[in-house]
Design an enzyme around this catalytic site. Structure first.
Site, mmCIF file in Angstrom:
data_model
loop_
_atom_site.group_PDB
_atom_site.id
_atom_site.type_symbol
_atom_site.label_atom_id
_atom_site.label_comp_id
_atom_site.label_asym_id
_atom_site.label_seq_id
_atom_site.Cartn_x
_atom_site.Cartn_y
_atom_site.Cartn_z
ATOM 1 N N HIS A 179 0.813 -1.226 0.000
ATOM 2 C CA HIS A 179 0.000 0.000 0.000
ATOM 3 C C HIS A 179 0.840 1.266 0.000
ATOM 4 C CE1 HIS A 179 -3.308 -2.677 1.947
ATOM 5 N NE2 HIS A 179 -3.235 -2.848 0.636
ATOM 6 N N CYS A 213 4.003 13.038 -7.431
ATOM 7 C CA CYS A 213 3.384 14.123 -8.215
ATOM 8 C C CYS A 213 2.132 13.607 -8.917
ATOM 9 C CB CYS A 213 4.387 14.640 -9.243
ATOM 10 S SG CYS A 213 3.665 15.908 -10.327
ATOM 11 N N CYS A 251 3.375 14.109 -13.099
ATOM 12 C CA CYS A 251 4.483 13.350 -13.714
ATOM 13 C C CYS A 251 4.857 12.116 -12.908
ATOM 14 C CB CYS A 251 5.705 14.268 -13.889
ATOM 15 S SG CYS A 251 6.493 14.764 -12.339
HETATM 16 C C1 BV8 Z 1 -7.895 -2.387 -5.421
HETATM 17 C C2 BV8 Z 1 -3.256 2.838 2.726
HETATM 18 C C3 BV8 Z 1 -8.016 -3.008 -7.716
HETATM 19 C C4 BV8 Z 1 -4.074 4.025 3.063
HETATM 20 C C5 BV8 Z 1 -4.896 1.033 2.668
HETATM 21 C C6 BV8 Z 1 -11.638 -7.620 -3.955
HETATM 22 C C7 BV8 Z 1 -10.515 -7.556 -4.774
HETATM 23 C C8 BV8 Z 1 -9.866 -6.341 -4.979
HETATM 24 C C9 BV8 Z 1 -10.349 -5.172 -4.374
HETATM 25 C C10 BV8 Z 1 -11.462 -5.228 -3.562
HETATM 26 C C11 BV8 Z 1 -12.107 -6.447 -3.359
HETATM 27 N N1 BV8 Z 1 -13.149 -6.199 -2.528
HETATM 28 C C12 BV8 Z 1 -13.174 -4.884 -2.185
HETATM 29 C C13 BV8 Z 1 -12.184 -4.260 -2.819
HETATM 30 C C14 BV8 Z 1 -11.912 -2.833 -2.730
HETATM 31 C C15 BV8 Z 1 -10.948 -2.460 -1.604
HETATM 32 C C16 BV8 Z 1 -11.189 -3.247 -0.344
HETATM 33 O O1 BV8 Z 1 -10.508 -4.226 -0.081
HETATM 34 N N2 BV8 Z 1 -12.138 -2.820 0.472
HETATM 35 C C17 BV8 Z 1 -12.414 -3.515 1.713
HETATM 36 C C18 BV8 Z 1 -12.463 -2.519 2.872
HETATM 37 C C19 BV8 Z 1 -13.713 -4.276 1.540
HETATM 38 N N3 BV8 Z 1 -9.604 -2.633 -2.039
HETATM 39 C C20 BV8 Z 1 -8.993 -1.638 -2.701
HETATM 40 O O2 BV8 Z 1 -9.536 -0.588 -2.984
HETATM 41 C C21 BV8 Z 1 -7.550 -1.894 -3.089
HETATM 42 N N4 BV8 Z 1 -7.347 -1.631 -4.488
HETATM 43 O O3 BV8 Z 1 -8.698 -3.225 -5.149
HETATM 44 O O4 BV8 Z 1 -7.502 -2.139 -6.725
HETATM 45 C C22 BV8 Z 1 -7.296 -4.339 -7.726
HETATM 46 C C23 BV8 Z 1 -8.058 -5.499 -7.868
HETATM 47 C C24 BV8 Z 1 -7.427 -6.736 -7.882
HETATM 48 C C25 BV8 Z 1 -6.036 -6.823 -7.760
HETATM 49 C C26 BV8 Z 1 -5.289 -5.653 -7.595
HETATM 50 C C27 BV8 Z 1 -5.923 -4.401 -7.549
HETATM 51 C C28 BV8 Z 1 -6.643 -0.946 -2.347
HETATM 52 C C29 BV8 Z 1 -6.692 -1.239 -0.867
HETATM 53 C C30 BV8 Z 1 -5.609 -0.415 -0.158
HETATM 54 C C31 BV8 Z 1 -6.245 0.662 0.671
HETATM 55 N N5 BV8 Z 1 -5.196 1.334 1.457
HETATM 56 N N6 BV8 Z 1 -3.907 1.662 3.311
HETATM 57 C C32 BV8 Z 1 -3.868 4.435 4.501
HETATM 58 O O5 BV8 Z 1 -3.051 3.823 5.218
HETATM 59 O O6 BV8 Z 1 -4.540 5.419 4.875
HETATM 60 S S1 BV8 Z 1 -5.710 -0.233 3.429
HETATM 61 C C33 BV8 Z 1 -5.613 -0.038 5.097
HETATM 62 O O7 BV8 Z 1 -6.263 -1.178 5.629
HETATM 63 C C34 BV8 Z 1 -4.211 -0.104 5.696
HETATM 64 O O8 BV8 Z 1 -3.197 -0.344 4.740
HETATM 65 C C35 BV8 Z 1 -4.296 -1.310 6.586
HETATM 66 O O9 BV8 Z 1 -3.109 -1.934 6.760
HETATM 67 C C36 BV8 Z 1 -5.239 -2.109 5.785
HETATM 68 C C37 BV8 Z 1 -5.808 -3.350 6.334
HETATM 69 O O10 BV8 Z 1 -6.104 -3.147 7.638
HETATM 70 P P1 BV8 Z 1 -5.228 -3.961 8.698
HETATM 71 O O11 BV8 Z 1 -3.789 -3.751 8.402
HETATM 72 O O12 BV8 Z 1 -5.710 -5.344 8.753
HETATM 73 O O13 BV8 Z 1 -5.542 -3.147 10.007
HETATM 74 P P2 BV8 Z 1 -6.851 -3.227 10.886
HETATM 75 O O14 BV8 Z 1 -6.844 -2.051 11.803
HETATM 76 O O15 BV8 Z 1 -8.034 -3.477 10.021
HETATM 77 O O16 BV8 Z 1 -6.658 -4.555 11.768
HETATM 78 C C38 BV8 Z 1 -5.631 -4.614 12.726
HETATM 79 C C39 BV8 Z 1 -5.597 -6.038 13.229
HETATM 80 O O17 BV8 Z 1 -4.507 -6.160 14.135
HETATM 81 C C40 BV8 Z 1 -6.851 -6.448 13.980
HETATM 82 O O18 BV8 Z 1 -7.259 -7.734 13.546
HETATM 83 C C41 BV8 Z 1 -6.397 -6.495 15.439
HETATM 84 O O19 BV8 Z 1 -7.064 -7.510 16.167
HETATM 85 C C42 BV8 Z 1 -4.941 -6.856 15.291
HETATM 86 N N7 BV8 Z 1 -4.071 -6.437 16.382
HETATM 87 C C43 BV8 Z 1 -4.235 -5.398 17.225
HETATM 88 N N8 BV8 Z 1 -3.189 -5.348 18.099
HETATM 89 C C44 BV8 Z 1 -2.351 -6.373 17.747
HETATM 90 C C45 BV8 Z 1 -2.905 -7.060 16.671
HETATM 91 N N9 BV8 Z 1 -2.320 -8.134 16.108
HETATM 92 C C46 BV8 Z 1 -1.140 -8.545 16.644
HETATM 93 N N10 BV8 Z 1 -0.532 -7.934 17.674
HETATM 94 C C47 BV8 Z 1 -1.112 -6.850 18.255
HETATM 95 N N11 BV8 Z 1 -0.500 -6.260 19.312
#
Ligand code: BV8
Length: 251
Positions: free
Chosen positions: A126, A134, A137
């Site tokens: 990500h 940019c 470009c």
């Molecule tokens: C895309 C940067 C086309 C921004 C982020 C199916 C296929 C493809 C796409 C989709 C699909 N279904 C839906 C989609 C669209 C979408 C998507 O996935 N939506 C979801 C919400 C339904 N995906 C996209 O838009 C992606 N692009 O699809 O392009 C494509 C298609 C096919 C192939 C290639 C491309 C782009 C997604 C990227 C978005 N950008 N981040 C920013 O940072 O602001 S995502 C964002 O969520 C972060 O990167 C983050 O890392 C990520 C996932 O969240 P997690 O890392 O899991 O974090 P979260 O808080 O959710 O969970 C934390 C976990 O840690 C918890 O479980 C917790 O219990 C645990 N935890 C807590 N403490 C601890 C711990 N574990 C261990 N130790 C601890 N101490």
């Protein structure tokens, strides 16, 4: 069950950890939680910024609609990150990088803490909060940890945006393909600190499992991936990764 000693690590995982050649680790925001980085969905709520859910403020549409608001959100997050350090989990993985003959580290995180801990060749699915790009470009610029970021492109003068993959945007060219290829080849796959909700990153452990890998999840909570895993270690990555390593020494 909260694991506290190496002897509680399942024997099968100890064996696999001792014998595996090809290993893939997928990390999410949870691996940085013990460094003080807020997770996105931890504790059942979703990050919100000025009333906007994070998948709205971190979206392609928002860059078009209100780039200054997107910068404000990312500047705020860099402000938190710049004083934080890698935790024991990041450091443990650096050791794993040198332990296995083929090791691939894929992260969904943009915080740069894996590299800060000493990890190399990290596949940042990500992008990075420490880089700007940019909008015309596409030249990229590193953002200094302790200094103001530049406002406009030094090459063409147009606006910059965070070099981060936002919701609705394609991943960096080749990143997903390289990660998917390593997932298909690995024998042992760790899924650490991710809610496994964001695709296509969350499909990597499924690819590994389909191709015969042993799947281990490390997370205090269950996720949609938990039932697919061979072992689920319930707890904090900063505590459990070292136990996995210790358990190997004992076996
Ligand atoms: C895309 C940067 C086309 C921004 C982020 C199916 C296929 C493809 C796409 C989709 C699909 N279904 C839906 C989609 C669209 C979408 C998507 O996935 N939506 C979801 C919400 C339904 N995906 C996209 O838009 C992606 N692009 O699809 O392009 C494509 C298609 C096919 C192939 C290639 C491309 C782009 C997604 C990227 C978005 N950008 N981040 C920013 O940072 O602001 S995502 C964002 O969520 C972060 O990167 C983050 O890392 C990520 C996932 O969240 P997690 O890392 O899991 O974090 P979260 O808080 O959710 O969970 C934390 C976990 O840690 C918890 O479980 C917790 O219990 C645990 N935890 C807590 N403490 C601890 C711990 N574990 C261990 N130790 C601890 N101490």
């Amino acid at each position: 069950m909260q694991l506290t000693t190496a002897s509680q690590i399942p024997v099968e995982l100890q064996k696999r950890f001792s014998t595996a050649q090809r290993v893939l680790v997928l990390t999410g925001a949870g691996i940085s939680a013990e460094s003080g980085v807020p997770t996105f969905r931890g504790g059942g709520n979703s990050a919100v910024w000025k009333g906007l859910p994070f998948d709205v403020i971190s979206s392609a549409q928002m860059v078009k609609r209100d780039l200054p608001a997107v910068w404000e959100w990312f500047d705020y997050r860099r402000g938190i990150l710049k004083s934080l350090a890698p935790n024991a989990a990041h450091k443990a993985i650096v050791g794993w990088q040198n332990k296995f003959s083929e090791f691939t580290l894929v992260t969904q995180n943009v915080d740069g803490l894996h590299q800060y801990a000493g990890a190399t060749d990290v596949i940042e699915m990500h992008g990075s909060i420490w880089r700007a790009r940019c909008i015309s470009c596409h030249t990229t610029f590193e953002i200094p940890r302790n200094d103001r970021r530049q406002e406009d492109c030094a090459s063409c003068g147009d606006h910059l945006r965070p070099d981060v993959v936002l919701f609705g945007e394609m991943l960096p060219t080749g990143a997903f393909e390289r990660a998917a290829e390593a997932a298909a080849k690995c024998e042992l796959c760790f899924v650490i600190g991710t809610s496994a909700l964001v695709y296509p990153a969350a499909s990597l452990p499924e690819i590994a499992k389909t191709n015969g890998a042993f799947l281990c999840e490390v997370n205090p909570e269950r996720t949609p991936l938990s039932d697919l895993c061979d072992v689920v270690l319930t707890g904090k990555a900063g505590e459990l990764l070292d136990l996995i390593e210790l358990s190997e020494l004992k076996s």
